[in-house]
Structure formats: structure tokens, C-alpha cells
Write an enzyme that holds these catalytic residues in place. Sequence first.
Site, PDB file in Angstrom:
ATOM      1  CG  ASP A 126     -14.897   6.571  31.781  1.00 13.89           C
ATOM      2  OD1 ASP A 126     -15.492   5.802  33.391  1.00 13.89           O
ATOM      3  OD2 ASP A 126     -14.593   6.248  30.817  1.00 13.89           O
ATOM      4  CG  ASP A 144     -18.524   2.100  34.563  1.00 17.01           C
ATOM      5  OD1 ASP A 144     -19.211   2.810  34.336  1.00 17.01           O
ATOM      6  OD2 ASP A 144     -16.498   3.249  34.092  1.00 17.01           O
TER       7      ASP A 144
END
Length: 166
Positions: A126, A144
Amino acid sequence: MAKTLSKPASGALAPWLGISLIVILFDQLSKIAILKTFAYGAQHALTSFFSLVLVYNRGAAFGFLSTASGWQRWAFTALGIGATLVICFLLRRHGQQRLFSLSLALILGGALGNVIDRLVYGHVIDFLDFHVGGWHFPAFNLADSAITIGAVLLVYDELRRVRGSR
């Protein structure tokens, strides 16, 4: 004359898989760039509310189950592969429904992008980090984002379909 069941044309599946592939490519290339540029935890502020930061997520969305003993890597990988099979089935059956199929293609690309991370690295990478004042949204990635946009479009498509049937 006997009736024959018509098979969905495989060509109906190709454009949606192409969109999924584009999502996967952008997701993986962005993660490679972040891995080559940032040290773990290093943060680069781009605005007062947005930073790039390299973090690892061993869990699911918002770090759910990230502190579990390691079983979650394989559970979320299996879940992603299962979702892939279901989505491919739905795309074959409903490829002519453009918004529905687009939403599924985005979800598929995002799910596979994160599955690749889990298989290659053992965690999801991330790097998109939003924060305002004391509020901080957990870091996330392009996969995402594709999953979220796909889910929103899926809900919108269903609401539109329900309203149209009244």
C-alpha cells in the site's frame, strides 16, 4: 427443428478481461515504482492531505486481520482466486451488460493485483495515504481503488436496474 442452447461468445469476455489486465498492469507497475523509490515506512508529502508511503498490509481492507499469525495470507489469496472464478463466470454470462461487466472487470483486476502481491511478497503493498487534521485514512493502492470503484458502480447499476423495473 431442435433448439440449441447458445453459448456466450468468448469475444464478449475479452474486452472485460482486457480492462482487468490494464488494472493489474497499472497496479503492479505502481507498486514496483514505490518499492524501488521508498524505504519501508518512508513518507513523501505531496500535499497537506496526501502522501506517498510504503507500507505492507498482511491483512485485508483497513488492515483487518493484519496481526494474525500468517494464515490470512493464504485465506485472502484463496478468496481472491474464488472471486476471480465467480467474476469470470458472471462476465461470460452477462458480458453484454456494459456497466455491470465494467464493475466486475475493475473488481477482478483489483482482486488479482492484490493476489499477486500476496503470492510474490507475502503481503499487499500500500502507498496512497490520505490525512486531514487528526483524521487518517489507512494507506491503500490502485488495486484497492479499482475494487472500490467497481463496487460503487455495481451498486449504482443495481439501483438503476431496480428503478427501471418499477
